[in-house]
Design a protein around this motif. Structure first.
Motif, PDB file in Angstrom:
ATOM      1  N   ASN A 117      -4.530  28.024  14.840  1.00  0.00           N
ATOM      2  CA  ASN A 117      -4.994  26.690  15.206  1.00  0.00           C
ATOM      3  C   ASN A 117      -3.870  25.663  15.249  1.00  0.00           C
ATOM      4  OD1 ASN A 117      -7.656  27.563  15.423  1.00  0.00           O
ATOM      5  ND2 ASN A 117      -8.154  27.049  13.304  1.00  0.00           N
ATOM      6  N   THR A 118      -2.766  25.939  14.570  1.00  0.00           N
ATOM      7  CA  THR A 118      -1.641  24.998  14.545  1.00  0.00           C
ATOM      8  C   THR A 118      -0.414  25.550  15.269  1.00  0.00           C
ATOM      9  OG1 THR A 118      -0.894  25.891  12.410  1.00  0.00           O
ATOM     10  CG2 THR A 118      -2.399  23.985  12.353  1.00  0.00           C
ATOM     11  N   ALA A 119      -0.601  26.620  16.044  1.00  0.00           N
ATOM     12  CA  ALA A 119       0.544  27.286  16.677  1.00  0.00           C
ATOM     13  C   ALA A 119       1.258  26.407  17.694  1.00  0.00           C
ATOM     14  CB  ALA A 119       0.092  28.588  17.348  1.00  0.00           C
ATOM     15  N   ASP A 120       0.567  25.390  18.215  1.00  0.00           N
ATOM     16  CA  ASP A 120       1.205  24.497  19.190  1.00  0.00           C
ATOM     17  C   ASP A 120       2.007  23.394  18.513  1.00  0.00           C
ATOM     18  OD1 ASP A 120      -1.104  23.358  18.155  1.00  0.00           O
ATOM     19  OD2 ASP A 120      -1.489  22.160  19.948  1.00  0.00           O
ATOM     20  N   LEU A 121       1.932  23.308  17.189  1.00  0.00           N
ATOM     21  CA  LEU A 121       2.715  22.309  16.456  1.00  0.00           C
ATOM     22  C   LEU A 121       4.070  22.897  16.085  1.00  0.00           C
ATOM     23  CD1 LEU A 121      -0.063  20.959  14.040  1.00  0.00           C
ATOM     24  CD2 LEU A 121       0.724  19.945  16.190  1.00  0.00           C
ATOM     25  N   ASP A 125       6.458  20.225  11.372  1.00  0.00           N
ATOM     26  CA  ASP A 125       5.259  19.399  11.317  1.00  0.00           C
ATOM     27  C   ASP A 125       4.643  19.526   9.919  1.00  0.00           C
ATOM     28  OD1 ASP A 125       2.939  18.032  13.086  1.00  0.00           O
ATOM     29  OD2 ASP A 125       2.046  19.385  11.622  1.00  0.00           O
ATOM     30  N   ARG A 188       2.390  33.032  15.850  1.00  0.00           N
ATOM     31  CA  ARG A 188       2.854  31.853  16.587  1.00  0.00           C
ATOM     32  C   ARG A 188       3.573  32.267  17.876  1.00  0.00           C
ATOM     33  NH1 ARG A 188       3.350  26.799  14.247  1.00  0.00           N
ATOM     34  NH2 ARG A 188       5.388  26.478  15.259  1.00  0.00           N
ATOM     35  N   VAL A 191       0.945  33.262  20.525  1.00  0.00           N
ATOM     36  CA  VAL A 191       0.325  32.087  21.140  1.00  0.00           C
ATOM     37  C   VAL A 191       1.291  31.415  22.106  1.00  0.00           C
ATOM     38  CG1 VAL A 191      -0.619  29.789  20.704  1.00  0.00           C
ATOM     39  CG2 VAL A 191      -1.260  31.699  19.222  1.00  0.00           C
ATOM     40  N   ASN A 192       2.515  31.234  21.696  1.00  0.00           N
ATOM     41  CA  ASN A 192       3.499  30.553  22.540  1.00  0.00           C
ATOM     42  C   ASN A 192       3.881  31.369  23.770  1.00  0.00           C
ATOM     43  OD1 ASN A 192       3.623  28.283  20.860  1.00  0.00           O
ATOM     44  ND2 ASN A 192       5.149  29.227  19.526  1.00  0.00           N
ATOM     45  N   GLN A 194       1.661  32.986  25.363  1.00  0.00           N
ATOM     46  CA  GLN A 194       0.413  32.964  26.128  1.00  0.00           C
ATOM     47  C   GLN A 194      -0.212  34.353  26.284  1.00  0.00           C
ATOM     48  OE1 GLN A 194       1.493  30.865  29.775  1.00  0.00           O
ATOM     49  NE2 GLN A 194       1.126  28.897  28.777  1.00  0.00           N
TER      50      GLN A 194
END
Length: 447
Positions: A117-121, A125, A188, A191-192, A194
């Motif tokens: 849920n926080t992989a785009d941060l 952060d 992470r 997710v990054n 895709q």
């Protein structure tokens, strides 16, 4: 304005020290005995006599040993008291290791979900740093243990006894957190890059399978069905065969967990009273019972505990146990040490100030099993069942002054029926839409 400590200031400090009456006597005492032994008061030891006007039947205390499972021990102790009475099983214990196993597995999954849920941060952060600082730990709160009871039930300790990692969890926590952090790197990256949700789910499932294997090695394999026999206090023999943990809970405990809610006393400006709060990224069972706190004024908070004890029910509570307490004597009292007198310094802070400035937060869960009421029905001291074994306090039981309760008790688990109607309504109206507190809020601290 920048001002360094200069020679004139040092000379002033030395002069003021030498002007303190009996400064050398105090210095020698503290040097030989330490701060707390040198400031310990006889008055507190006399006042904290372990006798109470209301006292529940309990039994021998348990020992969490070198693990941070006080919240689990306190919850299981709360469950076992009525069971011991109803089924006449003196000093019976439920398995802490069984709950420990499922908590570790569920916390691992909860961590993975928060990582995704926080992989785009970015790294750095505050939320990401918060997650990585402690991927999982032993501590918890009432709602977390209820989620485990509801999903997995409970078992007797004889069915899933302690292991080395249950009684001393430091190695398991170190190795498990290593794995979780390494898995966080991979998640992470997925997710990054895709990668599809299906591929991510498959990778996470494999990670959880590896965690499961680690937990079986270290804590033992939890039973899906088991046989159990016991002889009651009247020497009658009983046997259960092929019973599941949830069936065992239903038959021997059957506490309606939704009736028991977390109430807190947090007198800070950001938490108005009589409202419900939750904490972001605090949980264990994904999709299970969420953390919810009803913030109460101190008088309502305390009265709820008295009412529950008067009705014969123990009270799970969370507090800052290291503050103004003597572990060996089993005393928690604001007057146990005269630090102000020892140092000639005013150390007093309000409860709100301690929360806001990081001086105090909940760090330990125990059980209220008695209270001493004065002639006006007001509490003067409380009986506390701890989980540090029988060699501390009075056979493991502590005495807590009412003043200590006011300052350092933060959370009580109360059956809603012991709350006034307007407070029950306040909880029901907001329980599904609580105000969300930051992950690092002190009300998210784990016991």
């Amino acid at each position: 304005m920048v001002q360094a400590i200069d020679k004139a200031a040092l000379q002033k400090f030395a002069t003021e020290f030498n002007q303190v009456p009996a400064a050398n006597v105090i210095k020698n005492s503290v040097a030989q005995n330490g701060i707390y032994q040198s400031s310990k008061t006889l008055k507190s030891q006399i006042a904290m006599d372990p006798t109470f006007s209301i006292e529940l039947e309990t039994g021998k205390v348990a020992d969490q040993k070198r693990s941070g499972l006080c919240w689990v021990f306190a919850a299981l102790n709360t469950l076992r008291h009525p069971m011991q009475t109803q089924f006449k099983i003196k000093d019976f214990e439920l398995s802490q290791g069984y709950i420990f196993f499922w908590d570790k597995l569920e916390k691992s999954n909860y961590f993975y979900e928060n990582v995704l849920n926080t992989a785009d941060l970015p790294i750095g952060d505050r939320k990401v740093d918060f997650l990585m600082a402690t991927p999982q730990q032993d501590g918890g709160q009432w709602d977390l243990v209820c989620g485990l009871f509801e999903k997995y039930g409970v078992v007797p300790k004889s069915v899933m006894p302690d292991t080395a990692s249950r009684t001393n969890s430091s190695e398991l926590n170190q190795v498990l957190n290593l794995k979780l952090r390494k898995d966080a790197v991979k998640l992470r990256q997925l997710v990054n890059n895709q990668v599809s949700q299906q591929e991510i789910a498959m990778q996470k499932e494999q990670m959880l399978s590896e965690v499961y294997r680690m937990l079986v090695y270290t804590i033992g394999e939890p039973p899906t069905k088991f046989d159990w026999s016991y002889r009651d206090d009247d020497h009658n023999f009983h046997r259960e065969q092929n019973i599941t943990p949830k069936e065992f809970y239903k038959k021997y405990i059957d506490l309606n967990l939704p009736d028991y809610i977390s109430t807190i006393n947090a007198p800070t400006h950001d938490k108005p009273y009589n409202h419900v709060y939750t904490v972001e990224m605090l949980g264990n069972v994904v999709g299970g019972r969420p953390v919810r706190h009803l913030n109460l004024e101190l008088k309502d908070f305390k009265q709820a505990a008295v009412a529950q004890l008067q009705a014969g029910e123990a009270v799970w509570f969370g507090s800052d146990v290291v503050q103004r307490s003597d572990r060996k004597a089993g005393i928690m009292d604001t007057e146990i040490y005269d630090l102000d007198g020892l140092f000639n310094i005013d150390f007093n802070m309000t409860k709100a100030q301690r929360l806001d400035y990081g001086e105090s937060m909940m760090d330990h869960a125990m059980v209220l099993t008695g209270v001493d009421l004065d002639n006006e029905g007001q509490p003067t001291k409380w009986k506390v069942e701890n989980s540090w074994g029988e060699k501390v306090g009075t056979e493991g039981y502590f005495v807590m002054s009412d003043a200590w309760f006011d300052q350092f008790v933060y959370q009580l688990v109360i059956n809603k029926k012991y709350l006034p109607e307007q407070l029950r309504q306040a909880y029901e109206q907001e329980k599904d839409t609580p105000k969300v507190l930051a992950p690092w809020d002190p009300m998210g601290a784990l016991a």
